[in-house]
Design an enzyme around this catalytic site. Sequence first.
Site, mmCIF file in Angstrom:
data_model
loop_
_atom_site.group_PDB
_atom_site.id
_atom_site.type_symbol
_atom_site.label_atom_id
_atom_site.label_comp_id
_atom_site.label_asym_id
_atom_site.label_seq_id
_atom_site.Cartn_x
_atom_site.Cartn_y
_atom_site.Cartn_z
ATOM 1 N N GLU A 151 -19.696 22.283 -55.193
ATOM 2 C CA GLU A 151 -20.580 21.265 -55.779
ATOM 3 C C GLU A 151 -19.803 20.105 -56.395
ATOM 4 O O GLU A 151 -19.378 20.173 -57.549
ATOM 5 C CB GLU A 151 -21.490 21.902 -56.855
ATOM 6 C CG GLU A 151 -22.416 20.889 -57.509
ATOM 7 C CD GLU A 151 -23.373 21.487 -58.537
ATOM 8 O OE1 GLU A 151 -23.312 22.701 -58.793
ATOM 9 O OE2 GLU A 151 -24.170 20.721 -59.082
ATOM 10 N N LYS A 194 -23.019 21.503 -51.968
ATOM 11 C CA LYS A 194 -24.087 21.048 -52.882
ATOM 12 C C LYS A 194 -23.713 19.693 -53.455
ATOM 13 O O LYS A 194 -23.103 19.590 -54.524
ATOM 14 C CB LYS A 194 -24.275 22.085 -54.001
ATOM 15 C CG LYS A 194 -25.256 21.670 -55.081
ATOM 16 C CD LYS A 194 -25.680 22.837 -55.948
ATOM 17 C CE LYS A 194 -26.515 22.370 -57.112
ATOM 18 N NZ LYS A 194 -27.200 23.462 -57.793
HETATM 19 P P1 13P Z 1 -29.853 19.807 -61.316
HETATM 20 O O1 13P Z 1 -30.685 19.903 -60.051
HETATM 21 O O2 13P Z 1 -30.671 19.790 -62.560
HETATM 22 O O3 13P Z 1 -28.839 18.707 -61.217
HETATM 23 O O4 13P Z 1 -29.059 21.154 -61.430
HETATM 24 C C1 13P Z 1 -28.390 21.620 -60.340
HETATM 25 C C2 13P Z 1 -27.157 22.307 -60.746
HETATM 26 O O5 13P Z 1 -26.945 23.448 -60.427
HETATM 27 C C3 13P Z 1 -26.169 21.551 -61.539
HETATM 28 O O6 13P Z 1 -24.947 22.213 -61.502
#
Ligand code: 13P
Length: 335
Positions: free
Chosen positions: A176, A218
């Site tokens: 991510e 992500k």
């Molecule tokens: P958000 O969709 O609120 O950004 O959260 C996703 C997430 O896992 C952030 O690390």
Amino acid sequence: MDAQALKQTIKEIATKGKGILAADESTPTMGKRLAGINVESTEEKRRDYRQALFTTSGCEEFISGVILFEETLKQKARDGTPLSGVLTKKGIVPGIKVDKGLVELEGTSEKVTQGLEGLGDRLDDYKQHGARFAKWRAVYSISDSTPSDAVIKENASRLAKYAKVCQEHDVAPIVEPEVLINGDHSIERCAEVTEAVLKEVFVALDKEGVLLEGMILKPSMVISGKENDSRAGVEEVAKQTLEIFKKTIPESVQTINFLSGGQTPEESTAHLQAMNKMDDAPWYLSFSYGRALQEPALKAWAGKAENEKACQDAFFKRAKLNGLATKGEYSTDME
Ligand code: 13P
């Protein structure tokens, strides 16, 4: 590394029409969310709220995986069933946030993500509790001078090392890299930063020999800063996001599950819909939303047992609409 097991996990999560619920807020972050609805953050309240979400009838039609914080992974529902077991019984794959948050990168004012120390041992423990995938979040803040090359390189290297350790333990990593929405930057500036970030992430993943078919990407969307006066519209966000992705993301990545990152629930769904409508992406395009799936549900719950059904209805609605958006079947009149 059991490549087959990793691919199987990815296949289950990347089911058309389904996506991931990110419910892995750390205890301090969950404390802030609960403070927002005037509820004191206790272990029991955090459990009750998450139990309400996970037991939502039919949510498994649209949710294939849930990311948990360590406390939740080890918590039991009111009837004594482990919460991870509540999910697996519904055919939902439990996952676990494994990074240990942000620290300043020495010599800069920017942040990098920590948590590599002891990661292998922690993964063994999390697996015992049912986790089959993991998450590590890196953040990049946009200003005239940031993110710096140093932060882009260091975050990429740590994301890749984390992903490698996960795969060695047969846990599928969510990689991510979040380019933050905060600021007044243009969508073009976000595109430029996202391109540099993703390019470096895939260089690092390649260097570590991470199996791309055995991970989930992500990312954030390519989007104008929240404080920009003339923010780009839905179609523009979808178009620019896919343009940058085509330049940087190999086709062997199977699934891209966006974060919502401070977009409203409706915006997040509309953007996902628009990208799936364009229909020419080589990857499955889905969601791994936290706030965009939970905000209305949390508000409806307000910490009260008698509101559990209202909470579940609100969560079900967002899960369903995002599920439809993965198939390009959402429209704003469903709101
Ligand atoms: P958000 O969709 O609120 O950004 O959260 C996703 C997430 O896992 C952030 O690390």
